[in-house]
Design an enzyme around this catalytic site. Structure first.
Site, short mmCIF file in Angstrom:
data_model
loop_
_atom_site.label_atom_id
_atom_site.label_comp_id
_atom_site.label_asym_id
_atom_site.label_seq_id
_atom_site.Cartn_x
_atom_site.Cartn_y
_atom_site.Cartn_z
N THR D 93 -6.11 -115.65 21.90
CA THR D 93 -6.84 -116.82 22.38
C THR D 93 -6.83 -116.79 23.90
OG1 THR D 93 -6.13 -118.06 20.44
CG2 THR D 93 -6.97 -119.33 22.29
N LYS D 169 -13.43 -120.40 18.96
CA LYS D 169 -12.01 -120.58 18.64
C LYS D 169 -11.44 -121.81 19.33
CE LYS D 169 -7.57 -119.31 17.93
NZ LYS D 169 -6.89 -119.11 16.68
N LYS D 238 -1.06 -125.87 25.93
CA LYS D 238 -1.58 -124.63 26.52
C LYS D 238 -3.02 -124.40 26.05
CE LYS D 238 -0.95 -119.98 25.61
NZ LYS D 238 -0.24 -118.96 24.84
#
Lengths: 291, 291, 291, 291
Positions: D93, D169, D238
Site C-alpha cells: 500500500t 486500495k 498511517k
C-alpha cells in the site's frame, strides 16, 4: 556579535537590513548572489558559500521557504562549519518535526538552537515592526536580545522547546484560516437572505471583530477581489499542511483546520489555487448555490 | 410617535429606558409586572395586558427570549390589537423561519414589519451603544430613525427582507463561535509543545486578532476561567441551532458551525453546559489528551 | 386481540394486510378513505374517525409520515378514546423527543406505549419480511408477540425506552447516510486517477462491503442514475434532522452525520433535492472539480 | 516466466508461496534472510542481495511496508539491475505520489511498471483468495495473467494509471474507516437511549449492512474487545494519511476521512494507538460522556 544570514528573499533582505542598521558585523549568503547587492552596498559582507557565511559566526539566521530548503542549507555547509557554541536561528515557517530533528543534530554538533518565526510581512520587517517568537535555548535567546531589538518590535517567549515557536506561528496561521472560512460561510449565508456583503462586513468589523484579520479578509470577500493576491491558496494550503503535521505530531485533533483545508482543496479543484486564499468566500458561495 | 415595548428582561429594560430618555410616549408590558417598576418611575405607562401595550401605538417593539415567547405575545394580543399600518419590531434573536412566518401574518393584518436584532450587551444598551440591524419595510425603517438614534449607536441596513436582519445577527454569532473553536484548538496545540497559554494569547491578540472577540475569549481560555460565565454553553448552543436552521432555510452548508456545535454538545455531555462557552477550550484540550 | 390501524400509506396498507392475514380483528382508518378500500374487501372494518378506530381496541398501530401527523392523530381522538391499559404502537420514523413526550401523555392516560419502527420497504412489508424494533413497555411487547409474527420476519428488542427504538432506526439510517457519503468521496477520488467507477464498485462490493447498502448505492453512483429515485434527498435530509435531534437530546456529537447532512444541503442548493440521495456522489464529484 | 520477489513479511511469504505453487521460477529476497527459509525448502532460490533477486528476471514483485522501504529497495539495486523491458510490480500500500514518481524512473530506465495492491489478509493470501488490483502498463498486466491466477482469486483492472490502483486500495480502506466511525457514532447514540449494543449490532448487520466490514467491526465495538487487535490505530492512521495525500494529489476534499482521522488522533492522545482501530467506538462514546 558576529552574525551570518542565509536566505535573502523579501523577508530575509528586510531583516538583514535591520541587523545591519543595528550595527552588527554581518555576512550574508544567498544562492542567487544578486539579491545580496543592496545589502553589500549598505556594508554587509557577502559570502560565496554557505560555509563562508557560517565560519566564525556567533549566530547564523536562516530565512528559507520550507523544510527542504532549510535542510539543504544545513547539509550544504551550515552544520559542518558553524563554530561550537554558536547559535542557529531558523526564522522561516517550518514543520515541528524538521525543527525537532534539526535541534538534535545541532545538539550533537555542540551548537545551540533557537527557532524564531516572525509575524508580519516584508514591509513590517523593513520597518522593524515584526513580532518575533523565539523558542529554544533560553540562554541563547537572552544573548540575542540586541538582535531581537534590532529586528523587531516585540518578542514573545515560546519557551525552551523550539517546536513551540513553530507551533505558535502555525496555530496563529490556523486561527486566521478558520476566521476566513467562518467569514466565507457567513457571507454566503447572509447573501442568501438578500443582505449586501458590504453591510455584513461593516457589522462584523464594527465591534467584536474590529481587527486586521477581519477587516482585510472581510473586505476581500465582500468585494470578491480575489485576483488581488496578498497570500495565495497555494501558500495557505502549504501552511495548512504544516499545521496538520503539527497536530499529528502532538496528537491533537484540529477539526476546524480540516474544514478550511478542504475548502482550499476545493479551490484547487476549480483552478483557483493562484488566487488570494480569501477565495474560500467563493467556494462557500458556490456550495450554497450562489454564482 | 407612540411606542409600545413588550419584554422587560435586562435588554428590554435598558432599551426602554433609552426610548423614554428620547422623549417618546412609551407604554411597556412585561408578564412579571415588577420588572416595569423602574420604568414606571421614570415616566413610562405600564400596560396590564399585551393588548393594552399595542392599542393605538405607532410602533411596538418586542424583546423576547425565543420564538416561542415571541409567538405567545403575537397570539396573545399583539396581532389582534396593533393598529393598521403600525409597525412591529422584534429585537430578539429569532429564527429566520419564525420571522418570515410572522411577516406574512402581519402583512395579512395590514401591519408593517421590521426585524431589528441588536449587537451588544445590556450595559451597552443602557449607554445607547448598541448596534442595530433593521431589516424589512424600508419606509418603516426610515420612519423609525428617531427611535434608532435614541436606542443605539449605529444602524446597519440589512435590506428589505426581515430574515436578512436575523441572518446578519446569527452569522455574526457564528463567526464568534468559530473563532472560539479555532482558539480552543490553537491553545490545545501550542500547549502540547510547552507554550504558555498566556504567551500564545499575547501573540494572537497583538496583531491580526487585536479585537474584543479574541481578547475576551483568548483570555478566558488562557486562564481557564470558565466558571466566570459571560455567555453559557447552553445559550451558545441555542444560538448555534438558530444558525443551523438559517443554513437549512437557505440551503447553505456551514461546516465550521458543525464543528463548534459538536464541541458544545461534547461540553453538555461532560456537565459543562452552564459554564462559559469558552469551555470549548477545555473540550479541545481533553480531545488532545490534556488535563 | 382487537387491533386498530391508523395511516394507510404504502407501508400502512402492507402492514395492515399482514395483520388481517394473521386472523386479527382489524379496524383501519385513513384520512383519505379510498386507501382503505382494498383492505375493506379483504375483511377489515373501516372507521370513519380516529376515535372509531381506537374505541374498544386492545392495540392501535399508527404509521404516519412525521411527528406532526402523529400528534394530529393523537390529539384528534386517539388519546381520548383508547381504552385504559390498551397499547399505542407508533411504527413511523419519529423523533425521540416526540416519542418521549407521547409516552408521558399515554402514561398519564393509563395507556401502554411501545414505539416500533420497522426496517424495510413496502414490498418487504407486504411479504412479511420487515424487521421490527419494538421499544417500551416490556409486558406489552410480549403480549404483542402474535402481531410481530404476523407483520415481520424478526423483532429486535430495543429495551424499555421507546426512544431507544427510534434511536436504533435513526442510527441505522445514519450509518447508511455515512456509507453513501463515503462512497461518494471514494468514487470522486478514484475517478480522478482514471479508474472506471464500475471497477471501483466491484472492488468495494466484492468483499468487505458485500451488502445491499453498498451494492445498491455503489451501483447508483457508478451509473450516475440519480433520476431513478428510491429515496430522495429531501427524505434523506428529513431523516438526518431527526438523527441530529436525537444526538442533541442525548448529548452525542455526530460529526459523520454533519458531513453527509451538509452534502445533502449542497444538493438542495443545486436543485437536486428531488433526486435520489445517492446524488451525494455528484456533489462530491463536483467539489473535486469533476463534471 | 522468471520471477523475483522482494519483501517476505507475512503477506510476501504467502504470495511467494502461491507463485511457487504455480510452478514459476522464483527467486526471493528479504533483508532478514531467515524469513526466506520456508520458501527455500519449498524450492525457491534465495538471493543474497536485491540485485541478485532482480538480475535476469521478467518480473519482480515487491511487498514492502511503506514508501520508504520501497524506495530503499529501488535505490538499493532494483532499478539498476532489472532488465530492460522487465516489469516491476509493487504490491504494498503506497502513496500515489511515490508510485507516480517510481513510474517515471522505471520509464526512463526502460522498465515496465504495474502497481498491484491486494485486498485481503495473509490467510487469504495463503489460500489464493486475494483480490488483486493491477494498474499500469496494460500489455504487462496481460502478460502477467498466469501470475495473477496463481496469486489471487480475482483481478480488478484499475486502468493504465498505476496511481489508480493505489487509489482503489486507499479509497476502499477509507470507506472502511468511515464505516467504523459511523458505527462508533451510532453505538454511542443508541447506548444513550439504553439500547443494548448487541441489539443494535444485530439490527445493523441483519439487513442493509450484512457484510464483513460491519459484522467484524460492529462486533468489536459492541463487545468493546479493542485489545484483540486485528488492525491497529497506528496502521489505520498511517493509511489515513495515504488517503489524505491521495486526496491532496487529486484535489478532492474528503471530509469523511477527516472525521475518522481525527477520531484516530484522539485515540493516540489517550494511549490507545496500539489497540484495534475499532477503538473509535470508545473515543466516540467518551465524547458523548459515556464510560
Amino acid at each position: 556579535m558576529k552574525v551570518g544570514f542565509i536566505g535573502l528573499g523579501n523577508m530575509g533582505q528586510a531583516i538583514s537590513g535591520r541587523i545591519l542598521d543595528g550595527g552588527f558585523d554581518l555576512i550574508v549568503y544567498n544562492r542567487t548572489r544578486s539579491k545580496a547587492e543592496e545589502l553589500e552596498q549598505k556594508g554587509a559582507k557577502v559570502a560565496d558559500s554557505i560555509a563562508e557565511a557560517c565560519a566564525g559566526r556567533d549566530v547564523v539566521f536562516t530565512m528559507l521557504s520550507d523544510d527542504t530548503a532549510l535542510n539543504t542549507v544545513v547539509d550544504g555547509g551550515l552544520l559542518e562549519t558553524l563554530p561550537e557554541g554558536a547559535i542557529h536561528v531558523p526564522m522561516g515557517t517550518h514543520s515541528v518535526a524538521a525543527l525537532l530533528e534539526l535541534k538534535e543534530r545541532h545538539d550533537a554538533a555542540g551548537h545551540r538552537f533557537v527557532a524564531a518565526p516572525v509575524l508580519g510581512r516584508p514591509d513590517a520587517a523593513a520597518a522593524g515592526q515584526l513580532g518575533i517568537v523565539p523558542g529554544g535555548d533560553q540562554q541563547a535567546i537572552a544573548e540575542l536580545e540586541g538582535l531581537w531589538q534590532a529586528i523587531g518590535r516585540r518578542t514573545f517567549d515560546a519557551g525552551s522547546n523550539p517546536a513551540g515557536a513553530a507551533a505558535v506561528k502555525l496555530a496563529n496561521n490556523m486561527v486566521l484560516g478558520c476566521a476566513i472560512e467562518a467569514m466565507a460561510e457567513a457571507f454566503a449565508l447572509t447573501r442568501k437572505f438578500d443582505v449586501e456583503p458590504a453591510v455584513f462586513n461593516e457589522v462584523m468589523t464594527d465591534g467584536l471583530f474590529a481587527a486586521p484579520a477581519y477587516k482585510v479578509y472581510g473586505g476581500i470577500i465582500a468585494n470578491e477581489s480575489y485576483e488581488n493576491v496578498g497570500f495565495s491558496v497555494k501558500l495557505g494550503f502549504k501552511d495548512s499542511n504544516l499545521v496538520m503535521a503539527a497536530g499529528q505530531a502532538a496528537n491533537v485533533p484540529l477539526p476546524s483546520l480540516n474544514v478550511y483545508r478542504d475548502t482550499l482543496l476545493e479551490a484547487f479543484a476549480h483552478d483557483e489555487a493562484d488566487l488570494d486564499w480569501a477565495v474560500m468566500g467563493r467556494v462557500r458561495a458556490r456550495a450554497g448555490g450562489l454564482d
